[in-house]
Design a protein around this motif. Structure first.
Motif, PDB file in Angstrom:
ATOM      1  N   ALA A  44       0.937  -1.121   0.101  1.00 35.64           N
ATOM      2  CA  ALA A  44       0.043   0.085   0.033  1.00 35.64           C
ATOM      3  C   ALA A  44       0.724   1.360   0.078  1.00 35.64           C
ATOM      4  O   ALA A  44       0.424   2.323  -0.464  1.00 35.64           O
ATOM      5  CB  ALA A  44      -0.918   0.027   1.394  1.00 35.64           C
ATOM      6  N   TYR A  45       2.043   0.913   0.364  1.00 35.53           N
ATOM      7  CA  TYR A  45       2.974   2.460   0.440  1.00 35.53           C
ATOM      8  C   TYR A  45       3.438   2.723  -0.885  1.00 35.53           C
ATOM      9  O   TYR A  45       3.738   3.873  -1.188  1.00 35.53           O
ATOM     10  CB  TYR A  45       3.958   2.122   1.613  1.00 35.53           C
ATOM     11  CG  TYR A  45       4.950   0.876   1.396  1.00 35.53           C
ATOM     12  CD1 TYR A  45       6.108   1.202   0.401  1.00 35.53           C
ATOM     13  CD2 TYR A  45       4.609  -0.342   1.578  1.00 35.53           C
ATOM     14  CE1 TYR A  45       6.901   0.044  -0.039  1.00 35.53           C
ATOM     15  CE2 TYR A  45       5.640  -1.155   1.188  1.00 35.53           C
ATOM     16  CZ  TYR A  45       6.477  -1.027   0.616  1.00 35.53           C
ATOM     17  OH  TYR A  45       7.391  -2.020   0.105  1.00 35.53           O
ATOM     18  N   LEU A  46       3.347   1.854  -1.789  1.00 37.43           N
ATOM     19  CA  LEU A  46       4.035   2.237  -3.021  1.00 37.43           C
ATOM     20  C   LEU A  46       3.037   3.189  -4.107  1.00 37.43           C
ATOM     21  O   LEU A  46       3.289   3.934  -4.539  1.00 37.43           O
ATOM     22  CB  LEU A  46       4.067   0.775  -3.772  1.00 37.43           C
ATOM     23  CG  LEU A  46       5.179  -0.031  -3.364  1.00 37.43           C
ATOM     24  CD1 LEU A  46       5.178  -1.532  -4.090  1.00 37.43           C
ATOM     25  CD2 LEU A  46       6.555   0.798  -3.462  1.00 37.43           C
ATOM     26  N   GLN A  48      -0.520   4.771  -3.065  1.00 38.03           N
ATOM     27  CA  GLN A  48      -1.980   5.239  -2.499  1.00 38.03           C
ATOM     28  C   GLN A  48      -2.954   5.783  -3.336  1.00 38.03           C
ATOM     29  O   GLN A  48      -4.191   5.342  -3.247  1.00 38.03           O
ATOM     30  CB  GLN A  48      -1.795   5.978  -1.327  1.00 38.03           C
ATOM     31  CG  GLN A  48      -0.917   5.463  -0.011  1.00 38.03           C
ATOM     32  CD  GLN A  48      -2.089   4.558   0.612  1.00 38.03           C
ATOM     33  OE1 GLN A  48      -3.308   4.668   0.848  1.00 38.03           O
ATOM     34  NE2 GLN A  48      -1.639   3.521   1.075  1.00 38.03           N
ATOM     35  N   LEU A  49      -2.470   6.566  -4.385  1.00 37.70           N
ATOM     36  CA  LEU A  49      -3.678   7.267  -5.257  1.00 37.70           C
ATOM     37  C   LEU A  49      -4.046   5.954  -6.243  1.00 37.70           C
ATOM     38  O   LEU A  49      -5.373   6.144  -6.400  1.00 37.70           O
ATOM     39  CB  LEU A  49      -2.721   8.100  -6.363  1.00 37.70           C
ATOM     40  CG  LEU A  49      -3.678   9.016  -6.882  1.00 37.70           C
ATOM     41  CD1 LEU A  49      -4.516   9.719  -6.251  1.00 37.70           C
ATOM     42  CD2 LEU A  49      -2.758   9.812  -7.861  1.00 37.70           C
ATOM     43  N   GLN A  50      -3.353   5.095  -6.522  1.00 41.96           N
ATOM     44  CA  GLN A  50      -4.135   4.018  -7.478  1.00 41.96           C
ATOM     45  C   GLN A  50      -4.870   3.228  -6.594  1.00 41.96           C
ATOM     46  O   GLN A  50      -6.095   2.940  -6.939  1.00 41.96           O
ATOM     47  CB  GLN A  50      -2.983   2.955  -7.901  1.00 41.96           C
ATOM     48  CG  GLN A  50      -3.354   1.826  -8.486  1.00 41.96           C
ATOM     49  CD  GLN A  50      -3.797   2.054 -10.229  1.00 41.96           C
ATOM     50  OE1 GLN A  50      -3.418   3.264 -10.643  1.00 41.96           O
ATOM     51  NE2 GLN A  50      -4.504   1.121 -10.819  1.00 41.96           N
ATOM     52  N   LEU A  51      -4.618   2.828  -5.322  1.00 45.07           N
ATOM     53  CA  LEU A  51      -5.370   2.132  -4.412  1.00 45.07           C
ATOM     54  C   LEU A  51      -6.901   3.097  -4.105  1.00 45.07           C
ATOM     55  O   LEU A  51      -7.902   2.343  -4.327  1.00 45.07           O
ATOM     56  CB  LEU A  51      -4.992   2.145  -2.910  1.00 45.07           C
ATOM     57  CG  LEU A  51      -5.501   1.099  -1.880  1.00 45.07           C
ATOM     58  CD1 LEU A  51      -5.767  -0.177  -2.523  1.00 45.07           C
ATOM     59  CD2 LEU A  51      -4.734   1.042  -0.911  1.00 45.07           C
ATOM     60  N   GLN A  52      -6.700   4.313  -3.987  1.00 44.10           N
ATOM     61  CA  GLN A  52      -7.892   5.160  -3.834  1.00 44.10           C
ATOM     62  C   GLN A  52      -8.865   5.237  -5.116  1.00 44.10           C
ATOM     63  O   GLN A  52     -10.028   4.949  -4.864  1.00 44.10           O
ATOM     64  CB  GLN A  52      -7.618   6.606  -3.606  1.00 44.10           C
ATOM     65  CG  GLN A  52      -7.069   6.474  -2.041  1.00 44.10           C
ATOM     66  CD  GLN A  52      -6.719   8.052  -1.722  1.00 44.10           C
ATOM     67  OE1 GLN A  52      -6.362   8.636  -2.572  1.00 44.10           O
ATOM     68  NE2 GLN A  52      -6.222   8.424  -0.510  1.00 44.10           N
ATOM     69  N   ARG A  53      -8.219   5.189  -6.248  1.00 39.88           N
ATOM     70  CA  ARG A  53      -9.103   5.226  -7.558  1.00 39.88           C
ATOM     71  C   ARG A  53      -9.847   3.870  -7.723  1.00 39.88           C
ATOM     72  O   ARG A  53     -10.785   3.867  -8.238  1.00 39.88           O
ATOM     73  CB  ARG A  53      -7.981   5.446  -8.694  1.00 39.88           C
ATOM     74  CG  ARG A  53      -7.389   6.671  -8.807  1.00 39.88           C
ATOM     75  CD  ARG A  53      -6.427   7.248  -9.939  1.00 39.88           C
ATOM     76  NE  ARG A  53      -6.266   8.757  -9.744  1.00 39.88           N
ATOM     77  CZ  ARG A  53      -5.076   8.891 -10.462  1.00 39.88           C
ATOM     78  NH1 ARG A  53      -4.186   8.148 -11.362  1.00 39.88           N
ATOM     79  NH2 ARG A  53      -4.854  10.265 -10.639  1.00 39.88           N
ATOM     80  N   LEU A  54      -9.037   2.798  -7.443  1.00 39.13           N
ATOM     81  CA  LEU A  54      -9.674   1.470  -7.540  1.00 39.13           C
ATOM     82  C   LEU A  54     -10.665   1.345  -6.653  1.00 39.13           C
ATOM     83  O   LEU A  54     -11.878   0.885  -6.991  1.00 39.13           O
ATOM     84  CB  LEU A  54      -8.548   0.271  -7.276  1.00 39.13           C
ATOM     85  CG  LEU A  54      -7.509   0.192  -8.398  1.00 39.13           C
ATOM     86  CD1 LEU A  54      -6.485  -0.805  -7.868  1.00 39.13           C
ATOM     87  CD2 LEU A  54      -7.895   0.134  -9.830  1.00 39.13           C
ATOM     88  N   LYS A  55     -10.694   1.855  -5.442  1.00 39.26           N
ATOM     89  CA  LYS A  55     -11.746   1.685  -4.412  1.00 39.26           C
ATOM     90  C   LYS A  55     -12.722   2.659  -4.758  1.00 39.26           C
ATOM     91  O   LYS A  55     -14.038   2.046  -4.848  1.00 39.26           O
ATOM     92  CB  LYS A  55     -11.471   2.149  -2.945  1.00 39.26           C
ATOM     93  CG  LYS A  55     -10.413   1.214  -2.286  1.00 39.26           C
ATOM     94  CD  LYS A  55     -10.128   1.750  -0.867  1.00 39.26           C
ATOM     95  CE  LYS A  55      -9.264   1.023  -0.231  1.00 39.26           C
ATOM     96  NZ  LYS A  55      -9.041   1.551   1.172  1.00 39.26           N
ATOM     97  N   LYS A  56     -12.710   3.628  -5.470  1.00 33.95           N
ATOM     98  CA  LYS A  56     -13.855   4.591  -5.938  1.00 33.95           C
ATOM     99  C   LYS A  56     -14.585   3.911  -6.924  1.00 33.95           C
ATOM    100  O   LYS A  56     -15.752   3.967  -7.064  1.00 33.95           O
ATOM    101  CB  LYS A  56     -13.395   5.860  -6.290  1.00 33.95           C
ATOM    102  CG  LYS A  56     -14.329   6.734  -6.429  1.00 33.95           C
ATOM    103  CD  LYS A  56     -13.884   8.237  -6.964  1.00 33.95           C
ATOM    104  CE  LYS A  56     -14.980   9.398  -7.303  1.00 33.95           C
ATOM    105  NZ  LYS A  56     -14.411  10.617  -7.536  1.00 33.95           N
TER     106      LYS A  56
END
Length: 78
Positions: A44-46, A48-56
Protein backbone atom coordinates in the motif's frame (compact mmCIF):
# COMPACT_ATOMS: atom_id res chain seq x y z
CA UNK A 1 -38.40 -6.09 -43.22
CA UNK A 2 -40.81 -7.84 -40.84
CA UNK A 3 -43.71 -5.92 -39.28
CA UNK A 4 -43.39 -5.15 -35.57
CA UNK A 5 -44.72 -7.83 -33.25
CA UNK A 6 -47.59 -6.85 -30.94
CA UNK A 7 -46.45 -9.23 -28.21
CA UNK A 8 -45.08 -7.08 -25.34
CA UNK A 9 -43.46 -10.04 -23.57
CA UNK A 10 -41.08 -10.66 -26.44
CA UNK A 11 -40.07 -6.98 -26.39
CA UNK A 12 -39.22 -7.15 -22.67
CA UNK A 13 -37.24 -10.40 -22.75
CA UNK A 14 -34.21 -9.06 -24.69
CA UNK A 15 -34.09 -5.98 -22.44
CA UNK A 16 -34.06 -8.18 -19.35
CA UNK A 17 -31.35 -10.39 -20.81
CA UNK A 18 -29.36 -7.30 -21.60
CA UNK A 19 -29.74 -6.07 -18.02
CA UNK A 20 -28.77 -9.49 -16.66
CA UNK A 21 -25.74 -9.62 -18.93
CA UNK A 22 -24.70 -6.13 -17.86
CA UNK A 23 -25.09 -7.10 -14.19
CA UNK A 24 -22.92 -10.18 -14.67
CA UNK A 25 -20.27 -8.18 -16.49
CA UNK A 26 -20.21 -5.54 -13.76
CA UNK A 27 -20.07 -8.19 -11.03
CA UNK A 28 -17.09 -9.77 -12.76
CA UNK A 29 -15.35 -6.39 -13.02
CA UNK A 30 -16.16 -5.72 -9.35
CA UNK A 31 -14.51 -9.01 -8.30
CA UNK A 32 -11.44 -8.23 -10.40
CA UNK A 33 -11.12 -4.82 -8.77
CA UNK A 34 -11.44 -6.45 -5.36
CA UNK A 35 -8.51 -8.73 -6.21
CA UNK A 36 -6.39 -5.82 -7.48
CA UNK A 37 -7.15 -3.83 -4.34
CA UNK A 38 -6.16 -6.78 -2.16
CA UNK A 39 -2.87 -7.04 -4.07
CA UNK A 40 -2.20 -3.33 -3.61
CA UNK A 41 -2.80 -3.60 0.13
CA UNK A 42 0.28 -5.80 0.34
CA UNK A 43 2.32 -2.86 -0.95
CA UNK A 44 0.00 0.00 0.00
CA UNK A 45 2.87 2.40 0.63
CA UNK A 46 3.86 2.18 -3.04
CA UNK A 47 0.77 3.62 -4.70
CA UNK A 48 -1.91 5.10 -2.42
CA UNK A 49 -3.44 7.12 -5.26
CA UNK A 50 -3.96 4.00 -7.38
CA UNK A 51 -5.53 2.25 -4.38
CA UNK A 52 -7.96 5.13 -3.82
CA UNK A 53 -8.93 5.23 -7.50
CA UNK A 54 -9.62 1.50 -7.56
CA UNK A 55 -11.75 1.72 -4.43
CA UNK A 56 -13.77 4.58 -5.89
CA UNK A 57 -14.28 2.69 -9.16
CA UNK A 58 -15.34 -0.40 -7.21
CA UNK A 59 -17.97 1.63 -5.32
CA UNK A 60 -19.28 3.14 -8.56
CA UNK A 61 -19.59 -0.33 -10.09
CA UNK A 62 -21.42 -1.57 -6.99
CA UNK A 63 -23.89 1.31 -7.29
CA UNK A 64 -24.39 0.57 -11.01
CA UNK A 65 -25.08 -3.10 -10.21
CA UNK A 66 -27.72 -2.10 -7.65
CA UNK A 67 -29.40 0.26 -10.13
CA UNK A 68 -29.50 -2.44 -12.80
CA UNK A 69 -30.94 -4.93 -10.32
CA UNK A 70 -33.65 -2.40 -9.47
CA UNK A 71 -34.44 -2.04 -13.18
CA UNK A 72 -34.60 -5.82 -13.55
CA UNK A 73 -37.27 -6.19 -10.86
CA UNK A 74 -40.69 -4.93 -12.04
CA UNK A 75 -42.46 -2.24 -10.00
CA UNK A 76 -45.29 -3.71 -7.98
CA UNK A 77 -46.96 -0.32 -7.48
CA UNK A 78 -47.51 0.21 -11.22
Amino acid sequence: MLPPDDNDFEDEAPAQLSLAARILRLQHEHRNLDLRIAELYEFAYLDQLQLQRLKKKKLLIKDAIELLKDDLIPDLDA
